[in-house]
Design a protein around this motif. Structure first.
Motif, PDB file in Angstrom:
ATOM      1  N   ALA A  82       0.997  -1.146  -0.079  1.00 60.68           N
ATOM      2  CA  ALA A  82       0.022  -0.147   0.025  1.00 60.68           C
ATOM      3  C   ALA A  82       0.759   1.312   0.066  1.00 60.68           C
ATOM      4  N   SER A  83       2.056   1.296   0.537  1.00 62.43           N
ATOM      5  CA  SER A  83       2.842   2.526   0.516  1.00 62.43           C
ATOM      6  C   SER A  83       3.818   2.306  -0.393  1.00 62.43           C
ATOM      7  N   ALA A  84       3.795   1.529  -1.406  1.00 65.16           N
ATOM      8  CA  ALA A  84       4.757   1.504  -2.750  1.00 65.16           C
ATOM      9  C   ALA A  84       6.191   1.149  -2.183  1.00 65.16           C
ATOM     10  N   GLN A  85       6.460   0.563  -1.291  1.00 65.26           N
ATOM     11  CA  GLN A  85       7.545   0.023  -0.436  1.00 65.26           C
ATOM     12  C   GLN A  85       8.257   1.219   0.137  1.00 65.26           C
ATOM     13  N   ARG A  86       7.296   2.195   0.527  1.00 65.23           N
ATOM     14  CA  ARG A  86       8.013   3.205   1.466  1.00 65.23           C
ATOM     15  C   ARG A  86       8.612   2.655   2.911  1.00 65.23           C
ATOM     16  N   PHE A  87       7.359   1.732   3.165  1.00 68.29           N
ATOM     17  CA  PHE A  87       7.634   1.162   4.554  1.00 68.29           C
ATOM     18  C   PHE A  87       7.879  -0.382   4.292  1.00 68.29           C
ATOM     19  N   HIS A 102       8.740  -5.439  12.686  1.00 66.38           N
ATOM     20  CA  HIS A 102       9.637  -4.572  13.724  1.00 66.38           C
ATOM     21  C   HIS A 102      10.047  -3.312  13.126  1.00 66.38           C
ATOM     22  N   ALA A 103      10.303  -3.309  12.048  1.00 66.61           N
ATOM     23  CA  ALA A 103      11.056  -1.947  11.333  1.00 66.61           C
ATOM     24  C   ALA A 103      10.333  -0.799  11.673  1.00 66.61           C
ATOM     25  N   VAL A 104       8.819  -1.059  11.657  1.00 66.71           N
ATOM     26  CA  VAL A 104       7.988   0.224  11.598  1.00 66.71           C
ATOM     27  C   VAL A 104       8.279   1.098  12.676  1.00 66.71           C
ATOM     28  N   TYR A 105       8.524   0.561  13.759  1.00 68.47           N
ATOM     29  CA  TYR A 105       8.671   1.202  15.071  1.00 68.47           C
ATOM     30  C   TYR A 105       9.839   2.263  15.113  1.00 68.47           C
ATOM     31  N   ALA A 106      10.950   2.083  14.384  1.00 67.50           N
ATOM     32  CA  ALA A 106      11.911   3.244  14.102  1.00 67.50           C
ATOM     33  C   ALA A 106      11.458   4.398  13.467  1.00 67.50           C
ATOM     34  N   ARG A 107      10.236   4.321  12.624  1.00 69.12           N
ATOM     35  CA  ARG A 107       9.929   5.128  11.668  1.00 69.12           C
ATOM     36  C   ARG A 107       8.230   5.301  12.119  1.00 69.12           C
ATOM     37  N   TRP A 144       1.441   8.628   7.693  1.00 69.67           N
ATOM     38  CA  TRP A 144       0.972   7.801   6.381  1.00 69.67           C
ATOM     39  C   TRP A 144      -0.371   7.304   6.523  1.00 69.67           C
ATOM     40  N   ALA A 145      -0.245   6.524   7.425  1.00 71.50           N
ATOM     41  CA  ALA A 145      -1.378   5.389   7.748  1.00 71.50           C
ATOM     42  C   ALA A 145      -2.953   6.195   7.939  1.00 71.50           C
TER      43      ALA A 145
END
Length: 280
Positions: free
Chosen positions: A24-29, A34-39, A46-47
């Motif tokens: 949905a983010s076109a690979q932005r995320f 786990h990686a989402v918490y650092a951003r 975005w969400a």
């Protein structure tokens, strides 16, 4: 907002189902849950604009731990007055902190192998860190929490209490002894984030029920106390403590056995369901 780890991929949950974040983010995320918490701040912004039209139905059997690879997992003992009383101990002047090793984490459903005949249940509210915290005052503690999830601090009492110095971390860190889930719910979802009911049942029998308003050290205070000692990092977990009703405090004592089903529920979040097998 609710996010989940669905078969190892980060998804955003809506009324219509699950939205795959990487697609949905076109690979932005990344798909890495786990990686989402650092951003976290960037992700939340975005969400907020993601349309629900891309959501798809999903099988809850595929859900895994919302933060599967944290650098640190903290446990807090004697953090409910009734649990301290049933343990025959006074209330602590500061949080009684131990660690659960990250390898113990598992998801909200499935089987867990017992390590012996004295494995106990402990329903807990689990806070997941979303912003690094260092020397954070209690009044700003919630600003560093990405969200909340349900947890069980499963405990092998024989291992935990063995020897002249109790081995809390070892007794609470066997594989599968840290179930979390079924998803992460952001604090703004709750009418009162500091007053949630939590409970557990064994084979349909209620064994624990409490409210997080009875915590001796609430979530924000735990963030403050821990961050005064060491940095809390995005994705870290804080198991905030358990109310009364654990098996070791019963007369006679009662523990989990092969074939038992444990259901763990936290108000506003959801339920986890696990069945136990004999020692592997």
């Amino acid at each position: 907002m609710r996010i989940a780890n669905l078969a190892g991929r980060l998804v955003l949950l809506t009324g219509g189902g699950a939205v795959d974040v990487e697609r949905a983010s076109a690979q932005r995320f990344s798909a890495d849950p786990h990686a989402v918490y650092a951003r976290w701040d960037e992700f939340v912004a975005w969400a907020a604009g993601v349309p629900a039209t891309g959501a798809e139905p999903f099988d809850e059997a595929g859900l895994r731990a919302p933060s599967p690879t944290p650098s640190q997992v903290f446990g807090v003992g004697l953090n409910y007055r009734d649990h301290a009383a049933e343990s025959g101990l006074g209330l602590p002047d500061s949080p009684a902190v131990f660690t659960k090793f990250p390898s113990c984490l598992t998801g909200p459903h499935g089987g867990i192998a017992l390590t012996g005949s004295t494995v106990d249940w402990e329903v807990e509210l689990v806070a997941v860190i979303g912003r690094e915290a260092r020397h954070v005052p209690a009044e700003r503690g919630w600003e560093h929490v990405a969200g909340l999830t349900a947890g069980q601090d499963l405990s092998d009492r024989t291992v935990q209490l063995a020897g002249p110095a109790p081995q809390f971390s070892l007794g609470k860190s066997a594989p599968g002894f840290g179930p979390t889930g079924p998803w992460l719910v952001t604090p703004d979802e709750f009418a009162d984030r500091d007053d949630l009911e939590l409970s557990s049942e064994v084979n349909g029998e209620p064994v624990q029920k409490g409210r997080t308003s009875d915590l001796v050290f609430p979530v924000a205070e735990l963030v403050a106390r821990l961050s005064a000692i060491l940095p809390l990092r995005p994705g870290d977990l804080i198991f905030t403590g358990t109310p009364a009703g654990v098996g070791v405090a019963r007369t006679p004592q009662r523990f989990l056995a092969a074939g038992d089903e444990l259901v763990t529920t936290v108000e506003g979040i959801g339920s986890m369901r696990h069945r136990f097998t004999g020692p592997s």
